[in-house]
Design an enzyme around this catalytic site. Sequence first.
Site, PDB file in Angstrom:
ATOM      1  N   HIS A 124      99.325 137.273   0.552  1.00 63.45           N
ATOM      2  CA  HIS A 124     100.268 136.605  -0.358  1.00 63.45           C
ATOM      3  C   HIS A 124      99.763 136.554  -1.803  1.00 63.45           C
ATOM      4  CE1 HIS A 124     102.846 135.460   2.901  1.00 63.45           C
ATOM      5  NE2 HIS A 124     101.941 134.705   3.484  1.00 63.45           N
ATOM      6  N   ASP A 161     101.703 140.812  10.053  1.00 62.50           N
ATOM      7  CA  ASP A 161     101.728 139.344   9.974  1.00 62.50           C
ATOM      8  C   ASP A 161     103.198 138.881   9.982  1.00 62.50           C
ATOM      9  OD1 ASP A 161      99.725 136.937   8.874  1.00 62.50           O
ATOM     10  OD2 ASP A 161     101.808 136.688   8.215  1.00 62.50           O
ATOM     11  N   ASP A 247     100.258 135.462  13.721  1.00 62.73           N
ATOM     12  CA  ASP A 247     101.147 134.306  13.767  1.00 62.73           C
ATOM     13  C   ASP A 247     102.535 134.642  14.305  1.00 62.73           C
ATOM     14  OD1 ASP A 247     101.364 135.821  11.470  1.00 62.73           O
ATOM     15  OD2 ASP A 247     101.066 134.153  10.077  1.00 62.73           O
TER      16      ASP A 247
HETATM   17 ZN   LIG Z   1     101.263 134.793   8.184  1.00 61.61          ZN
END
Ligand SMILES: [Zn+2]
Length: 343
Positions: A124, A161, A247
Site C-alpha cells: 500500500h 493479497d 488475508d
Molecule cells: Zn491485505
Amino acid sequence: MKVGLVYDPIYLKHDTGQHVENAKRLEAIISYLQQTQLKPQLTLIRPRAATIDELSLVHHTRYISHIQDVAQRGGGWLDVDTVMSPDSYQAAVYAAGGAIRASEAVMDGEVSSAFALVRPPGHHATSQQAMGFCLFNNIAIAAKYALTKYKLERVVIIDFDVHHGNGTQAAFYNDPQVLYISTHEFPFYPGTGRIEETGSPGTGSTINIPLPAGCGDEEYLQAFQQIIVPATQRFNPQLILVSAGYDLHWADELALMQVSTNGFAQMVRNIKGLADELCGGRLLFSLEGGYNLRALAYSVKATFDVMLGNTSIEDPLGQSPPRFPAPNIEPLLRTIKEIHTLS
Ligand SMILES: [Zn+2]
C-alpha cells in the site's frame, strides 16, 4: 533445487502493540516451519539494510527522512491504521532490504526461488505516503532494483493479497517493463483496483481482477487459468515477483474471501509453473497481509512446500464452512479478458 528463506528477528522490533499487524505473525510462521521440520530444507538468507538510494527507487527522499524522523521521535500513528515504534524505521529498511536480497539470491542463482518473510508489509505504500500498515513498498523496490541491477526488461508482479496493492500499481503505472496483476476483494480497502485501471494509455501493464466477496479456491483458480496465466505467458517475464498476502483465507477476519490453505497451494503451483516455463524458475515472494495466525502459518508453509516441489500439502483448517454462496465471476472474467485482449 534450493529455496531461500529471508528472515531476521529485526522484523519483530516493529512494535505495533495490539495492532492486528504485529510481531506474532512472523513468530507463528517461523515456529510452525520449525515444528514441521520444514526450516532445515530451506536456505536461510540474511537481509541487509536497503540503502537510501535503493529506497529512492520508489520513494521520495523527503518521505524517507520523514519516516526516519518519526522513529527517532519515538514513533506514532502515520494514518488511522499505520503505526510506528522507535525501531520501525530500521525494521522497514531491512524489510525492503530483505526483498532486495531475495531478488539478488534468485538472480545470482544462489537459490532458485525465495520468500522474504518480512514486516512491515509494503504494497500500500506510495512514493510519499504510508498507509494500510505499510511504510516502504518492499516488492516495488525489489522489482526496480532487479530491473536496474540486472538490466532486465520485463518483470511480472502478481499480488494475491486480498487488498489491492495501490502503491505498487502507482509505482509502475507508466512503466511498460513491469506487468502488475492483482486479485483483490472489491469494493474494499483501499478503493483502487477497478478493471478500467489498466496502466497509462497504451501500456496495458496493469491488470486488475477485482473480485466480489465470497470467492474461494474455485474462483481464484478460474482467475489464474483465464487471466493471470495467459497474461503472464504473453508478457514473457525474466523474473516473477509475488506480493503474497494470506488475508483471503476463509478464517481471516479482515476480509470476506473463502480461500483454503490448499487453495493457496494451487495458486502457488500456477505461479511456479509460470516461472519454470518462462524464466528459469526465477521467482520471489514477499509477505504482505494475513492476520489469522494459524491460517497464515499453514498457508506460508504450503507455499514453501510447493516451491520445494513437495507434493503433500497439510491443510489442518480445511475448507471454509458454508457462509455464503460462491459468486459467479465468469461475466467479470470475460470482461477483463476483453479489456486486455486475452481471447
Ligand atoms: Zn491485505
